[in-house]
Design a protein around this motif. Structure first.
Motif, PDB file in Angstrom:
ATOM      1  N   PRO A 176     -51.399 -11.642 -34.903  1.00 10.36           N
ATOM      2  CA  PRO A 176     -51.194 -12.759 -35.839  1.00 10.36           C
ATOM      3  C   PRO A 176     -50.156 -13.774 -35.367  1.00 10.36           C
ATOM      4  N   PRO A 224     -54.676 -23.628 -27.518  1.00 12.72           N
ATOM      5  CA  PRO A 224     -53.898 -23.336 -28.725  1.00 12.72           C
ATOM      6  C   PRO A 224     -54.747 -22.680 -29.802  1.00 12.72           C
ATOM      7  N   MET A 225     -54.136 -21.753 -30.515  1.00 14.90           N
ATOM      8  CA  MET A 225     -54.791 -21.131 -31.667  1.00 14.90           C
ATOM      9  C   MET A 225     -54.645 -22.060 -32.867  1.00 14.90           C
ATOM     10  N   THR A 226     -55.620 -22.001 -33.768  1.00 14.97           N
ATOM     11  CA  THR A 226     -55.477 -22.729 -35.022  1.00 14.97           C
ATOM     12  C   THR A 226     -54.559 -21.924 -35.926  1.00 14.97           C
ATOM     13  N   VAL A 227     -53.428 -22.515 -36.293  1.00 13.04           N
ATOM     14  CA  VAL A 227     -52.478 -21.748 -37.102  1.00 13.04           C
ATOM     15  C   VAL A 227     -51.973 -22.565 -38.286  1.00 13.04           C
ATOM     16  N   ILE A 228     -51.504 -21.836 -39.270  1.00  7.82           N
ATOM     17  CA  ILE A 228     -50.790 -22.404 -40.401  1.00  7.82           C
ATOM     18  C   ILE A 228     -49.344 -21.999 -40.216  1.00  7.82           C
ATOM     19  N   SER A 229     -48.425 -22.940 -40.345  1.00  4.13           N
ATOM     20  CA  SER A 229     -47.041 -22.534 -40.093  1.00  4.13           C
ATOM     21  C   SER A 229     -46.167 -22.806 -41.303  1.00  4.13           C
ATOM     22  N   PHE A 230     -44.999 -22.216 -41.288  1.00  2.00           N
ATOM     23  CA  PHE A 230     -44.048 -22.351 -42.388  1.00  2.00           C
ATOM     24  C   PHE A 230     -42.725 -22.813 -41.817  1.00  2.00           C
ATOM     25  N   ILE A 275     -58.080 -17.556 -40.590  1.00  2.00           N
ATOM     26  CA  ILE A 275     -56.828 -18.310 -40.452  1.00  2.00           C
ATOM     27  C   ILE A 275     -55.928 -18.060 -41.656  1.00  2.00           C
ATOM     28  N   ALA A 317     -52.286 -16.334 -41.674  1.00  2.00           N
ATOM     29  CA  ALA A 317     -51.123 -17.008 -42.255  1.00  2.00           C
ATOM     30  C   ALA A 317     -50.426 -16.083 -43.255  1.00  2.00           C
ATOM     31  N   GLN A 358     -48.389 -13.460 -41.435  1.00  2.00           N
ATOM     32  CA  GLN A 358     -47.144 -14.050 -40.939  1.00  2.00           C
ATOM     33  C   GLN A 358     -46.174 -14.304 -42.091  1.00  2.00           C
ATOM     34  N   LYS A 383     -47.459 -28.999 -33.589  1.00  2.00           N
ATOM     35  CA  LYS A 383     -47.901 -28.390 -32.342  1.00  2.00           C
ATOM     36  C   LYS A 383     -49.411 -28.441 -32.265  1.00  2.00           C
ATOM     37  N   PRO A 384     -49.971 -28.408 -31.050  1.00  2.00           N
ATOM     38  CA  PRO A 384     -51.430 -28.338 -30.952  1.00  2.00           C
ATOM     39  C   PRO A 384     -51.932 -27.076 -31.629  1.00  2.00           C
ATOM     40  N   GLY A 385     -53.024 -27.202 -32.380  1.00  2.00           N
ATOM     41  CA  GLY A 385     -53.592 -26.039 -33.036  1.00  2.00           C
ATOM     42  C   GLY A 385     -53.054 -25.828 -34.430  1.00  2.00           C
ATOM     43  N   GLU A 386     -51.948 -26.495 -34.773  1.00  2.00           N
ATOM     44  CA  GLU A 386     -51.355 -26.294 -36.090  1.00  2.00           C
ATOM     45  C   GLU A 386     -52.150 -27.071 -37.136  1.00  2.00           C
ATOM     46  N   VAL A 387     -52.643 -26.375 -38.151  1.00  2.00           N
ATOM     47  CA  VAL A 387     -53.427 -27.026 -39.198  1.00  2.00           C
ATOM     48  C   VAL A 387     -52.509 -27.901 -40.041  1.00  2.00           C
ATOM     49  N   ALA A 388     -51.446 -27.308 -40.504  1.00  2.00           N
ATOM     50  CA  ALA A 388     -50.486 -27.998 -41.352  1.00  2.00           C
ATOM     51  C   ALA A 388     -49.296 -27.089 -41.539  1.00  2.00           C
ATOM     52  N   LYS A 389     -48.214 -27.680 -42.038  1.00  2.00           N
ATOM     53  CA  LYS A 389     -47.072 -26.877 -42.459  1.00  2.00           C
ATOM     54  C   LYS A 389     -47.244 -26.583 -43.936  1.00  2.00           C
ATOM     55  N   TYR A 390     -47.092 -25.326 -44.310  1.00  2.00           N
ATOM     56  CA  TYR A 390     -47.282 -24.924 -45.697  1.00  2.00           C
ATOM     57  C   TYR A 390     -45.951 -24.571 -46.333  1.00  2.00           C
TER      58      TYR A 390
END
Lengths: 626, 156
Positions: free
Chosen positions: A267, A276-282, B11, B15, B18, B138-145
């Motif tokens: 994960p 790049p992986m498709t990710v959701i970040s915080f 995805i 998320a 994480q 960053k590349p690949g980042e959908v959005a910041k949540y």
């Protein structure tokens, strides 16, 4: 000390495999500065796991922790290892038998690869392959390595190799300084994922890993070192290009599924196969923010008392009306709930099978009032409902089950629900057994109602009690929609059900809570009452108000947040009985603005909000009220 | 309204994995009063056992008055919520939380049957929403949540 020697001038990226993963063998670094054995001290803290390297030690091993597991890890020589590690009579006999056969000292196992000399060679090899500056351990093409060839060692992936060599290499790697961040195992013909089992144990903070051009074929191979069970939580980049596992998926047009499966297993990954992986970040806390300025958690009391249901920004009758109808229909006519779900709604259920500590201590499993508790089984929940329990923390690697257990669309959702055990929710008869938190989220057309329900139900036909948590995202049902036509003012967009072992609803009984035994309960002292309330109190109940009643008013204010005027009213209408007054309050309250409660049926002025309350806007009421 | 693909679902689950790991690790850490509010925004709405808090500031004031915690996540689940793209996520978490020093922190005279100090079962539901003001970095980042809504209760 020999100084570090790097031939070639190519710059080496410090963290990314893309930069660092392609160092030629002639460029590799030789670092002989470490004294042999000088790192043993550093490894002591890892003593809780089997250590295959113990088999190499020439001194008597310490207390054994290597019986079963090491036998498995070391495979070929279970007798010799067991005997060496455990100084028992049987062990001595076995060792003697071994030495009788081989004519070697009893502690030295039979196969040539496990001699003391071998570990020194491996150590030399690992050091020779480490670029400390880039924190990069290059373990590519090990079969061609001069050191290994000279000593006729069998590297991982080569014919005749065992798990042992890989474990020894990773253990030696764990002793390198600075810590290894990047490992490349490219071009080693590795076909067994088992060889990598010990990798996350020895290098738990690994950031980049290349397995390029090996022979991994099965998902199972990856499961040996994937992130489940908190392994490899730091891994950001992985390369599997040139393995049949990946190449077959792409050949069959399943590249997306392949990336999904990898994402499921790792994960934390941000780059896979150089993309790049498709990710959701915080906004993850950064290491730097965790500085000395932080105020250490030291409170010995809770920030607030337990409060009853929290419903704000929405007419409570909308929430209670929905829930009453929902649970009654769920119990009696589940299939007709189709009307209440949006055509694209999502539903899933999961079982938390853990035994709750407090409930166990209270002996609910054996209580006379609930004679059927022992007959309850988890199997209908774990495997039932067309896809099974969707506890993502327990879900084995596969993407399929994760997708299958999320039911998308009202038809799918209700079909899954209908395949779950029957239920009786006594919402009307025992409201204290349920608890609701609900408020509007989003704006305008996107407005929805965030709703979380806790309670219990009787599982049918067994007749045992279960606790549950159910979370909904609700939206106003548009005119003409199936929901609206069937009398549902709100419809379900998302629905998640958690089923647990029974715990008492006492858990959310309003009132103060203790952190430790013997702690004083938060006192209702006059000094804690805000000055304005004290003043109000003295005005309203001045003169003839006797001290006991004054104290009751204060307690009501404290426990319900009611202002003094309403507290007095509430107590008067309940015969000055504190418990009855609180209960009555819980039944009728609605939270309004300006940080005070008002009794039910008082409308909230449009557009008001305050710092202590949640924002309440005109659109909220308008959108949700029908 | 589009139906989710298996990639959307995967995805979202990743998320959630994480998020839960990061969130409870942070919650149980010494720096939580500084770090937990970062998961929220000023518009976030939060309840803790029926008491409401508003925004990162509200969360911070709550965290500062919270006894030390140790969470154990026993189960979690996550959905993308039908509607916007990228979708908001609903995450439910079920587990236990021990406060203070746990049973070991009770005085020696505590009866063995006392529940005080023992782990409680908690249930927490989050609604994670994409932050339109924080574009993908960053590349690949959908959005910041961030956490738009969070309801936590002791349930056992």
């Amino acid at each position: 000390m020999t100084s570090t020697q790097i031939t070639g001038t190519r710059a080496i990226a410090s963290s990314a495999l893309r930069g660092a993963g392609l160092i030629d063998r002639d460029e590799r670094m030789r670092d002989a500065s470490d004294k042999p054995g000088g790192r043993k001290g550093a490894s002591k803290h890892r003593a809780h796991r089997p250590r295959p390297i113990d088999a190499y030690k020439d001194h008597t091993p310490g207390p054994s922790r290597t019986s079963m597991l090491s036998a498995r890890v070391t495979g070929a020589e279970p007798l010799a290892i067991r005997g060496a590690a455990r100084p028992t009579a049987v062990g001595r006999m076995r060792r003697n038998a071994v030495s009788a056969v081989t004519g070697k000292p009893s502690l030295e196992p039979r196969t040539p690869t496990v001699s003391k000399k071998a570990v020194d060679v491996w150590r030399e090899f690992v050091k020779s392959r480490y670029n400390a500056e880039a924190q990069f351990l290059n373990l590519e093409r090990m079969l061609d390595d001069d050191i290994i060839r000279r000593s006729r060692l069998v590297p991982p992936g080569a014919p005749g190799s065992s798990l042992r060599e890989a474990s020894v290499i990773f253990k030696l790697a764990s002793q390198l300084k600075p810590e290894v961040k990047t490992v490349s195992l490219a071009n080693n013909n590795i076909s067994q994922g088992q060889l990598l089992t010990s990798l996350p144990h020895y290098l738990p903070n690994l950031v980049n890993l290349s397995l390029e051009n090996n022979n991994l074929q099965l998902w199972r191979d990856l499961d040996n070192f994937s992130s489940r069970n908190h392994k490899m939580e730091q891994l950001q980049e992985l390369i599997l290009i040139g393995n049949p596992l990946r190449e077959l998926e792409y050949k069959n047009g399943r590249g997306d599924k392949y990336r999904g499966e990898i994402g499921r297993r790792f994960p934390s990954l941000t780059v896979l196969d150089r993309e790049p992986m498709t990710v959701i970040s915080f906004d993850a806390p950064q290491a730097s923010s965790s500085t000395a300025s932080a105020k250490l958690p030291a409170a010995t009391t809770f920030p607030a008392d337990m409060q009853g249901s929290f419903i704000t920004g929405v007419e409570p009758s909308i929430v209670s009306g929905f829930l009453a109808r929902f649970f009654s229909t769920y119990d009696n006519q589940r299939a007709s709930l189709m009307d209440a779900y949006h055509p694209s709604a999502t539903f899933s259920f999961s079982a938390n099978t853990a035994i709750p500590t407090r409930a166990r201590m209270q002996g609910f499993q054996y209580s006379k009032e609930m004679p059927n508790q022992k007959r309850l089984e988890w199997s209908p929940w774990l495997a039932g409902g067309h896809g099974g329990s969707r506890n993502l923390s327990r879900m084995a690697g596969g993407l399929d089950k994760m997708v299958k257990s999320l039911h998308v669309g009202s038809e799918e959702a209700v079909r899954a629900m209908c395949a779950l055990p029957g239920s009786r929710h006594d919402v009307a008869g025992s409201p204290e057994k349920f608890c609701v938190d609900a408020w509007p989220v989003g704006e305008g057309a996107g407005m929805s109602l965030f709703t979380s329900v806790h309670g219990q139900f009787t599982e049918q036909p067994v007749g045992g009690e279960r606790s549950f948590d159910r979370s909904f995202i609700l939206a106003p049902a548009p005119e003409g929609s199936r929901a609206k036509l069937n009398g549902w003012d709100v419809m379900i967009m998302s629905d998640q059900l958690v089923v647990r072992s029974y715990s008492s609803p006492e858990a959310w009984k309003p009132g103060p809570m203790r952190v430790q035994h013997g702690d004083p309960l938060p006192a209702f002292s006059l000094s804690q009452i805000p000055p304005e309330v004290q003043q109000e109190l003295s005005q309203i109940v001045s003169g003839p108000c006797p001290e006991p009643q004054r104290s009751l008013v204060l307690q009501i204010c404290q426990r319900t947040g009611l202002n003094v005027k309403f507290a007095v009213e509430c107590l008067q209408s309940n015969g000055w009985d504190l418990d009855r007054a609180v209960k009555n309050f819980e039944e009728v309250k609605v939270r309004a603005c300006n940080g005070v409660y008002v009794l039910a049926r008082v409308d909230v002025p449009a557009g008001q909000s305050c710092s202590r309350c949640l924002p309440i806007g005109a659109s909220t009421s308008l959108t949700l009220r029908y | 309204m589009s139906v989710f693909t298996s990639s959307d679902i995967e995805i979202a689950a990743r998320a959630a994995d994480q998020f839960t790991r990061l969130y409870y690790h942070t919650y149980d850490s010494d720096s939580r009063s500084d770090d937990i509010p970062n998961f929220y925004r000023s518009t976030s709405t939060v309840t803790w056992n029926g008491t409401g808090y508003q925004g990162s500031e509200g969360v911070k004031s709550m965290m500062e008055r919270m006894p030390p915690t140790k969470h154990e996540v026993q189960s979690y689940d996550c959905h993308p919520i039908p509607g916007n793209q990228p979708p908001s996520l609903m995450i439910t978490v079920s587990g236990t939380v021990t406060h203070g020093k746990g049973p070991a922190g009770n005085p020696a005279s505590t009866p063995r049957s006392s529940l005080e100090g023992q782990p409680r079962v908690f249930s927490q539901t989050f609604m994670l929403v994409p932050d339109p003001t924080a574009p993908p970095a960053k590349p690949g980042e959908v959005a910041k949540y961030y956490v738009g809504a969070d309801a936590m209760r002791f349930v056992g």
